[in-house]
Design an enzyme around this catalytic site. Structure first.
Site, short mmCIF file in Angstrom:
data_model
loop_
_atom_site.label_atom_id
_atom_site.label_comp_id
_atom_site.label_asym_id
_atom_site.label_seq_id
_atom_site.Cartn_x
_atom_site.Cartn_y
_atom_site.Cartn_z
N ASP A 127 49.17 48.01 41.74
CA ASP A 127 48.20 47.23 40.99
C ASP A 127 47.18 46.75 42.02
OD1 ASP A 127 47.18 45.64 38.77
OD2 ASP A 127 47.86 43.94 39.96
N THR A 166 43.85 49.53 37.98
CA THR A 166 43.05 48.31 37.95
C THR A 166 42.31 48.18 36.62
OG1 THR A 166 41.27 47.08 39.03
CG2 THR A 166 41.11 49.47 39.12
N GLY A 167 42.08 46.96 36.23
CA GLY A 167 41.27 46.70 35.04
C GLY A 167 39.80 46.67 35.39
#
Length: 690
Positions: free
Chosen positions: A388, A534-535
């Site tokens: 992440d 990742t966002g």
């Protein structure tokens, strides 16, 4: 008295047996009892067994001296028959040998009962059958049967077996000492601040959530809590593996057991007893040391079959020497006893548990907590690891990445001007600039420009820090390839104007951790593909990926889609580890073959992770995978030694080299068997975290 038992089906090492006799039920303990008894139970149990085997060994050894002096074979060999022999000496020999058999042999005689009751014949069964056969046969000879007595062989065999077990128990104590060391971290009392402001020293079990306690310089913190007054640095090395003292101020969380540095602080208690960080770590270490291992299953099956082979081999040896080689019963019996002793699957039974104990203690000491042993073992086969981004590869906060100047001004000075203006703002971008500059100038006439930036007068000059939107609004032209490149990387760019002229630009982004690049590089050297979830938008993801040299990345991924991305990588036929902060990454951590929660800090109860890394350091991911590989190597080395030793020792014990004059006595068989156990124990202790 604790019997020395090796239970194959229950996957138990000596350290796991008979705990009910030494440990209080967890739910009935007070705070202090909870911390101390948890580890103390392990320690007391091992210490009791070490003391018991030591005592039995020394007493049996002392009684063995007259047994040797009274044995006909030894008397003939040393020419002492006339000097030592007396009427009825054989009955005295029988009496002394009976004492050694029942007192020294008690752990093994009781062990066979437990093994047969659980239908798992093992090491205790072999030793008990061997010493019982020798004792019963010799006793019958004393009372009339024609033959040789085996009393001196019996006594020396029991002595050596007791010595071997004593040495082994000491090794196990050393391997399991992590729990004892963790329990010792807690202080014995705390300085509680009463409502009237007075300070009273109280025992830890009297502390409750919400209490306030004073921690003086150099003292241990008595429980998990938050600093409400004061500033200090705290040494958390024994708890988290973090070697540098950690700065603490009002609002900072502190862990019970950590050592306070130079300042006095007041903390408000948040967690005590079984909810505390230390208590949870002790639980995890204990669970991991006791948890089922696939490699242990293999060792247990091998040990079970080795027991069957030993009993069968003993019977075949007896038959061959009696029926085919026409030797007397005493000779054949000696060969049989030696086969059964030398084949004891002791080294095999300890091959895996000792490595498990050492690796778990080693990992806990370095802030790497193993929740699931099987998943940890799978760690050696990881082919792809997904990180992440925010908070794992990056620090999760804005920081300055680039400074660009357009006028004759030093980059450091440009940053200092910008930070001086931004020091009055609470915006994350402002905080990032102030942190990067370290120093600031005094500012007059500070004014915020809503949604666009801020301005103020510094050293008689008008300084503005503004967004690209402000430049467009004011028609200020700015074309620079460097700025375009920074924007394409998804970085936030602000501009600095001095006296109305464009002086420079500052780019900010979520700062990449300094350790991330090295971690990715080392993982790729291990042949592991490194990926990122990742966002964030694609530009940011691409920039981070290029900076770190990742193999792949997934951008604009919503939290609930992360598990799907893990599945997608698994569908490529790869063994996948997921590394995240354990909060919104929970489904992805659960989906991965190995889930690693990083930067868990005091929250060790990350339910979906298999492995918890206390620090926010990606290099710890490298360390845990390296440890998984090293642990497996040690297990295989131990299993190879234990099985290889037996394939060589059994024929030797049966007497295949008899015609060359090489014959092992039962006592020598016991020496070799004990030696193989010691080799396995020493090899396990050489396990290191690189």
């Amino acid at each position: 008295m604790q019997e020395h038992q090796h239970n194959h089906s229950g996957h138990k090492t000596h350290g796991e047996m008979a705990h009910t006799e030494h440990e209080m039920p967890m739910e009935k303990m007070d705070h202090k009892g909870h911390e101390e008894h948890k580890a103390q139970g392990h320690h007391d149990h091992h210490a009791h067994m070490v003391a018991d085997f030591r005592r039995r060994f020394w007493i049996s050894l002392v009684v063995t001296i007259p047994i040797l002096a009274l044995s006909p074979l030894v008397q003939r060999f040393l020419g002492l028959k006339e000097a030592v022999a007396f009427p009825g000496d054989l009955y005295v020999l029988f009496g002394l040998s009976s004492f050694v058999f029942f007192y020294g042999g008690y752990p093994f005689l009781k062990g066979i009962f437990n093994e047969l009751k659980s239908a798992n014949p093992g090491m205790m069964t072999l030793i008990a059958i061997a010493i019982s056969t020798a004792y019963i046969y010799s006793s019958v000879v004393v009372f009339g049967l024609e033959g040789k007595v085996f009393f001196w062989e019996l006594a020396t065999l029991i002595d050596i077996m007791l010595l071997g077990h004593w040495i082994e128990m000491r090794s196990i104590m050393g391997a399991s000492r992590a729990l004892e060391e963790l329990a010792k971290l807690m202080p014995s009392e705390a300085h509680r601040i009463m409502p009237d402001g007075s300070i009273v020293d109280v025992a830890l079990d009297e502390l409750k959530t919400g209490d306030r306690v004073l921690v003086k310089p150099g003292e241990k913190i008595p429980a998990d809590g938050v600093v409400v007054k004061g500033e200090t640095s705290v040494n958390e090395a024994m708890l988290t593996g973090e070697s540098m003292p950690v700065s603490k101020k009002e609002g900072s969380k502190v862990i019970g057991g950590a050592i306070n540095g130079e300042g006095s602080i007041v903390i408000e208690i948040e967690r005590t007893g079984k909810d505390s960080f230390l208590s949870q770590v002790i639980d995890l270490v204990k669970q991991a040391q006791e948890s089922k291992s696939k490699t242990q299953d293999l060792a247990n099956r091998a040990a079970f079959w080795l027991t069957i082979i030993a009993i069968s081999g003993g019977a075949v040896t007896l038959f061959i020497w009696l029926a085919i080689m026409n030797k007397d019963f005493a000779f054949a019996l000696e060969r049989t006893v030696t086969v059964m002793v030398i084949t004891c699957p002791h080294a095999l039974g300890l091959a895996v548990p000792l490595v498990v104990a050492v690796s778990t203690a080693l990992s806990a000491k370095n802030g790497l907590l193993i929740r699931d042993r099987a998943a940890f073992e799978r760690g050696r086969n990881i082919q792809a690891i997904i990180f992440d981004k925010t908070g794992t590869l990056t620090q999760g906060r804005f920081g300055v990445t680039d400074t660009i100047k357009f006028q004759e001004i030093e980059e450091g000075e440009l940053l200092k001007y910008a930070a001086s203006v931004e020091a009055h703002s609470e915006h994350p971008i402002a905080k990032g600039i102030v942190e990067a500059a370290k120093e600031t100038y005094p500012v007059d006439g500070f004014k915020a420009i809503p949604g666009k930036g801020a301005e103020g007068r510094i050293n008689g000059r008008n300084v503005m820090v503004v967004s690209p939107g402000y430049l467009r609004e004011k028609g200020i032209q700015m074309s620079d390839e460097r700025i375009e490149k920074l924007s394409s990387q998804g970085k936030t760019v602000v501009f600095v104007l001095i006296d109305g002229k464009l002086a420079g630009a500052i780019a900010l982004a979520d700062i990449i951790r300094p350790e991330s690049k090295e971690a990715v590089s080392r993982l790729r050297q291990m042949g592991i593909q490194c990926m990122m979830l990742t966002g964030d938008n694609r530009q940011v993801a691409r920039w981070v990926s290029e900076e770190l040299g990742l193999d792949d990345y997934f951008a604009e991924v919503l939290p609930h889609e992360k598990a799907e991305k893990v599945k997608e990588v698994q569908s490529r036929g790869l063994v996948v580890a997921m590394t995240g902060d354990g909060v919104n990454d929970a489904p992805a951590l659960a989906q991965a073959d190995v889930g690693i929660a990083i930067g868990a800090g005091t929250d060790v109860a990350v339910e979906t992770a298999d492995i918890i890394l206390v620090r926010s350091n990606p290099l710890d991911v490298v360390a845990i995978i390296g440890l998984a590989k090293a642990t497996y190597r040690k297990m295989i080395q131990n299993l190879a030694w234990a099985t290889g030793y037996n394939s060589f020792a059994i024929p030797l014990a049966a007497g295949v080299l008899y015609k060359y004059g090489i014959l092992l006595s039962p006592a020598m068989g016991a020496v070799l068997m004990s030696l193989s156990t010691v080799v396995v124990a020493i090899n396990a202790r050489f396990l290191k975290l690189k």
